[in-house]
Design a protein around this motif. Sequence first.
Motif, PDB file in Angstrom:
ATOM      1  N   PRO A 538      37.523 -32.712  70.579  1.00  0.00           N
ATOM      2  CA  PRO A 538      37.338 -32.845  72.031  1.00  0.00           C
ATOM      3  C   PRO A 538      37.247 -31.510  72.747  1.00  0.00           C
ATOM      4  CG  PRO A 538      39.575 -33.473  71.368  1.00  0.00           C
ATOM      5  CD  PRO A 538      38.779 -33.341  70.119  1.00  0.00           C
ATOM      6  N   GLU A 539      37.810 -30.442  72.146  1.00  0.00           N
ATOM      7  CA  GLU A 539      37.713 -29.130  72.791  1.00  0.00           C
ATOM      8  C   GLU A 539      36.257 -28.668  72.865  1.00  0.00           C
ATOM      9  OE1 GLU A 539      37.947 -28.140  68.389  1.00  0.00           O
ATOM     10  OE2 GLU A 539      38.667 -29.700  69.754  1.00  0.00           O
ATOM     11  N   VAL A 540      35.455 -29.019  71.841  1.00  0.00           N
ATOM     12  CA  VAL A 540      34.029 -28.669  71.849  1.00  0.00           C
ATOM     13  C   VAL A 540      33.288 -29.538  72.864  1.00  0.00           C
ATOM     14  CG1 VAL A 540      31.911 -28.634  70.463  1.00  0.00           C
ATOM     15  CG2 VAL A 540      34.080 -27.889  69.452  1.00  0.00           C
ATOM     16  N   LEU A 541      33.601 -30.834  72.870  1.00  0.00           N
ATOM     17  CA  LEU A 541      32.937 -31.754  73.792  1.00  0.00           C
ATOM     18  C   LEU A 541      33.271 -31.435  75.244  1.00  0.00           C
ATOM     19  CD1 LEU A 541      31.176 -34.231  74.263  1.00  0.00           C
ATOM     20  CD2 LEU A 541      33.184 -35.673  73.872  1.00  0.00           C
ATOM     21  N   MET A 542      34.509 -31.120  75.525  1.00  0.00           N
ATOM     22  CA  MET A 542      34.906 -30.827  76.904  1.00  0.00           C
ATOM     23  C   MET A 542      34.206 -29.576  77.431  1.00  0.00           C
ATOM     24  SD  MET A 542      36.802 -33.028  78.413  1.00  0.00           S
ATOM     25  CE  MET A 542      37.549 -32.083  79.757  1.00  0.00           C
ATOM     26  N   VAL A 543      34.101 -28.545  76.592  1.00  0.00           N
ATOM     27  CA  VAL A 543      33.386 -27.332  77.007  1.00  0.00           C
ATOM     28  C   VAL A 543      31.936 -27.679  77.335  1.00  0.00           C
ATOM     29  CG1 VAL A 543      32.456 -25.119  76.185  1.00  0.00           C
ATOM     30  CG2 VAL A 543      34.859 -25.701  75.788  1.00  0.00           C
ATOM     31  N   GLN A 544      31.327 -28.524  76.500  1.00  0.00           N
ATOM     32  CA  GLN A 544      29.931 -28.892  76.725  1.00  0.00           C
ATOM     33  C   GLN A 544      29.763 -29.729  77.994  1.00  0.00           C
ATOM     34  OE1 GLN A 544      27.931 -31.318  73.697  1.00  0.00           O
ATOM     35  NE2 GLN A 544      26.081 -30.100  74.039  1.00  0.00           N
ATOM     36  N   LEU A 545      30.648 -30.682  78.199  1.00  0.00           N
ATOM     37  CA  LEU A 545      30.563 -31.514  79.405  1.00  0.00           C
ATOM     38  C   LEU A 545      30.744 -30.675  80.667  1.00  0.00           C
ATOM     39  CD1 LEU A 545      32.568 -34.695  78.284  1.00  0.00           C
ATOM     40  CD2 LEU A 545      30.089 -34.485  78.562  1.00  0.00           C
ATOM     41  N   ARG A 546      31.714 -29.766  80.655  1.00  0.00           N
ATOM     42  CA  ARG A 546      31.921 -28.908  81.825  1.00  0.00           C
ATOM     43  C   ARG A 546      30.702 -28.016  82.073  1.00  0.00           C
ATOM     44  NH1 ARG A 546      37.363 -28.284  79.882  1.00  0.00           N
ATOM     45  NH2 ARG A 546      36.777 -26.279  78.953  1.00  0.00           N
ATOM     46  N   ALA A 547      30.119 -27.497  81.003  1.00  0.00           N
ATOM     47  CA  ALA A 547      28.935 -26.648  81.150  1.00  0.00           C
ATOM     48  C   ALA A 547      27.774 -27.433  81.745  1.00  0.00           C
ATOM     49  CB  ALA A 547      28.546 -26.059  79.794  1.00  0.00           C
ATOM     50  N   MET A 548      27.571 -28.662  81.293  1.00  0.00           N
ATOM     51  CA  MET A 548      26.505 -29.506  81.841  1.00  0.00           C
ATOM     52  C   MET A 548      26.733 -29.767  83.331  1.00  0.00           C
ATOM     53  SD  MET A 548      25.935 -32.419  78.907  1.00  0.00           S
ATOM     54  CE  MET A 548      25.222 -32.055  77.307  1.00  0.00           C
ATOM     55  N   LEU A 549      27.967 -30.128  83.688  1.00  0.00           N
ATOM     56  CA  LEU A 549      28.288 -30.442  85.084  1.00  0.00           C
ATOM     57  C   LEU A 549      28.118 -29.215  85.982  1.00  0.00           C
ATOM     58  CD1 LEU A 549      31.470 -32.611  84.434  1.00  0.00           C
ATOM     59  CD2 LEU A 549      29.254 -33.450  85.217  1.00  0.00           C
ATOM     60  N   ARG A 550      28.588 -28.081  85.502  1.00  0.00           N
ATOM     61  CA  ARG A 550      28.479 -26.852  86.296  1.00  0.00           C
ATOM     62  C   ARG A 550      26.999 -26.482  86.475  1.00  0.00           C
ATOM     63  NH1 ARG A 550      32.699 -23.492  87.314  1.00  0.00           N
ATOM     64  NH2 ARG A 550      33.897 -24.304  85.548  1.00  0.00           N
ATOM     65  N   ALA A 551      26.186 -26.666  85.412  1.00  0.00           N
ATOM     66  CA  ALA A 551      24.765 -26.328  85.477  1.00  0.00           C
ATOM     67  C   ALA A 551      24.011 -27.238  86.444  1.00  0.00           C
ATOM     68  CB  ALA A 551      24.145 -26.428  84.084  1.00  0.00           C
ATOM     69  N   ALA A 552      24.515 -28.453  86.652  1.00  0.00           N
ATOM     70  CA  ALA A 552      23.813 -29.435  87.488  1.00  0.00           C
ATOM     71  C   ALA A 552      24.156 -29.317  88.965  1.00  0.00           C
ATOM     72  CB  ALA A 552      24.141 -30.844  86.993  1.00  0.00           C
ATOM     73  N   GLU A 553      25.055 -28.417  89.330  1.00  0.00           N
ATOM     74  CA  GLU A 553      25.485 -28.313  90.728  1.00  0.00           C
ATOM     75  C   GLU A 553      24.283 -28.099  91.655  1.00  0.00           C
ATOM     76  OE1 GLU A 553      28.740 -25.883  93.497  1.00  0.00           O
ATOM     77  OE2 GLU A 553      28.108 -25.057  91.564  1.00  0.00           O
ATOM     78  N   GLY A 554      24.162 -28.981  92.637  1.00  0.00           N
ATOM     79  CA  GLY A 554      23.104 -28.876  93.637  1.00  0.00           C
ATOM     80  C   GLY A 554      21.749 -29.387  93.190  1.00  0.00           C
ATOM     81  N   LEU A 555      21.619 -29.847  91.951  1.00  0.00           N
ATOM     82  CA  LEU A 555      20.308 -30.297  91.448  1.00  0.00           C
ATOM     83  C   LEU A 555      20.224 -31.813  91.325  1.00  0.00           C
ATOM     84  CD1 LEU A 555      19.711 -27.622  88.645  1.00  0.00           C
ATOM     85  CD2 LEU A 555      18.703 -27.701  90.935  1.00  0.00           C
ATOM     86  N   ASP A 556      21.323 -32.461  90.923  1.00  0.00           N
ATOM     87  CA  ASP A 556      21.396 -33.922  90.830  1.00  0.00           C
ATOM     88  C   ASP A 556      20.304 -34.530  89.939  1.00  0.00           C
ATOM     89  OD1 ASP A 556      22.678 -36.334  91.407  1.00  0.00           O
ATOM     90  OD2 ASP A 556      21.239 -36.809  93.004  1.00  0.00           O
TER      91      ASP A 556
END
Length: 753
Positions: A538-556
Amino acid sequence: MLEILRRIVQEVNGARSLDAALSIIVRRIRKAMQTDVCSVYLRDDERDCFILMDTIGLNASAIGQVTLKPGEGLVGLVGQREEPLNIEEAPSHSHFRYFAETGEERYSSFLGVPIIHQRRVLGVLVVQQREKRQFGEGEEAFLITMAAQLAGVLVHALSTGALARLSDTGTQALLNGIAAAPGMAIGEAFVVVPSANLEAVPERVPDDIEAEVLRLREAIDCVRHDIRQAAERLASRISAQEQALFDVYQQMLGDAALGNEVEKRIREGQWAPYALSRVVQRHVNYLERVDDNYLRERAADIRDLGRRVLAHLQKDSNARKPVYPERTILVGDEISAAQLGEIPREKLAGLVALRGSSTSHVAILARAMGIPAVMGMNDLPISRLAGTPMIVDGYRGRLILRPQPDLLVRYESMIEEEKALTSMLESEQSLPSETSDGFRIRLMINTGLAVEMSGSPAARIDGVGLYRTEVPFMMHQRFPSEKEQTRIYREQLQGFAPLPVVMRTLDIGGDKSLPYFPIEEDNPFLGWRGIRVTLDHPEVLMVQLRAMLRAAEGLDNLRILLPMITSVEEVDTVSRLLDRAIQEMRDDGVQIERPLLGVMLEVPAVIYQLEALASRVDFFSVGSNDLIQYLLAVDRNNARVSALYDALQPAVLRALDHIARESRRLNVSASVCGELAGDPIGALLLMGMGYRVLSMNAPNLSRVRAAIRRVSMEGAQGLVSDVLALHSLTETRELVYQRMKEWELAHLLPPRD
């Protein structure tokens, strides 16, 4: 018998010519079975007959002269029926045909077995005896086993045209592998050699013999030095007996052993690496055949020394700048993306690899670059192919060595037609993907590499249906950090905004592994892969999920897709982790809405859990490649069975139709990503089933768009209704191709035999 079998196969493997291999076969088998005659007949595809290629017991003058058509004579009958024939009195059999030049009237008993490789009859192996008797079950079983073992060896020999003498019209050879990237190419083989692989050294004529001899001596001196240093480092930790092994190594490298013999071959016209590989393999093959256990163990020592010397030779030879043919067909054991990148793009025409698969990193890159590729060529003798003219047919998964002029003309014509078609289809890329009666089908692309975006402007597509996040992971030497992933994902999301981008969480395992996170299993496709890996980490998955969410800021425009789902518990766990990641982002001041969450339908078990999944996710994405593989129990990357992998199998079509119907009932959008979506026939069938979103590799867009624009929704639905009523693959395929002809779309399909 097993020991005899092993030795015969080893001797045949070490033969330097087809004639030598056949001579070993007939002599060793006659001796092992204690028969009067052993003969081998090989099939000549050009003349459609079996030719007596070697014999011991029949008249030698008949070799190359006796030919039989399939079904003609006892040999032809064995070849036609593809099964053994064991009879007590051969002349009394209705199919017996007498050849006076063979002298076989002296023999009564006959046992013949077919030599078959991947469903193709290569020849017939025959033993005969004077006395009237039926060969025993054990003898028949031995000959059948012998033929099965020799099949692969003969394919090797027959595929090297310099050794084949089956046809008077030339030395063309055809081999089948895995279709890894579509297209056709004509060019010249450039063999890439893995470091210190004795079996993969290409044959070359040296420019300067004395320079090659000097290279060899310097390499041997370097290995001597390495061994001496190793002995000194270990002196205090090993016994005197073990220490003596290093002295044995030094002796093996001496002029009276390997050195002299390799130097002799160099002076006969071979460059140092190839001369070394031949000498080492000859010694190894000999030592592995002897009865003495101690000497057999020395084969490993010889092989190890050979690799050490070869490594030093390659350090020097690899430093030279290679000269690539104008139309380079890159050939190797296992081609890497780095090797691909070394060749100027304008000179790279095609790829051929012994290992690799249609979903390997280099195959994905080849498809993105529009380079035809064939992989899984297990029986390709690459060491002798440097400079060989060849045709790569990435549609059929076919490689043709030294093509005949008429076949060259045919392929040149097909390549020109393909270029003209591509040009014509390119002019339609700005037009909407609508059926002739006005139904819109959304076409999306699969990406993972920057090069895949270059030919697919966002204006021509409806978004990214599958972004393979494992590709950036493969290009690192460690797990990329959250910051690095955020930058990569942001580029993708911004590049396609406001169109949706479906990002699949890390999908490794199966045939995809990371150099810094290897996964080795006996059955990887049913093992630790996809969501199973990331849920265990889950440590790998959580890093990936956070990176995806942060990258999507303002783009939706982010959509998250989960691979290899088999149960609702897996979805529930990921959903909780996603909610936690969203909360962490919000705590950090990042304003992000929960992105749409989807699951890949690629494991048959989920077909029966659609209702439960529909209450937990926002969309379904059918991963057709894996779903078909699991439904048919066929590893599509295994050249032996890949021909059984077919999306038009009735069971596959019924499963896809069921998913489409259930998705509509449950009011959950369902798309299809995979090779089927990128095939014009597959796209029309999926459209007729009710799928409105198809995702494919960018090079397939034009053909699929053209097919959709030329067919009505009513026509596609009628085709689906008709094929679902059929029960065999043959009937389904014929109906589909007939319908494509009626719609004047046959030119969009890959070439057929």
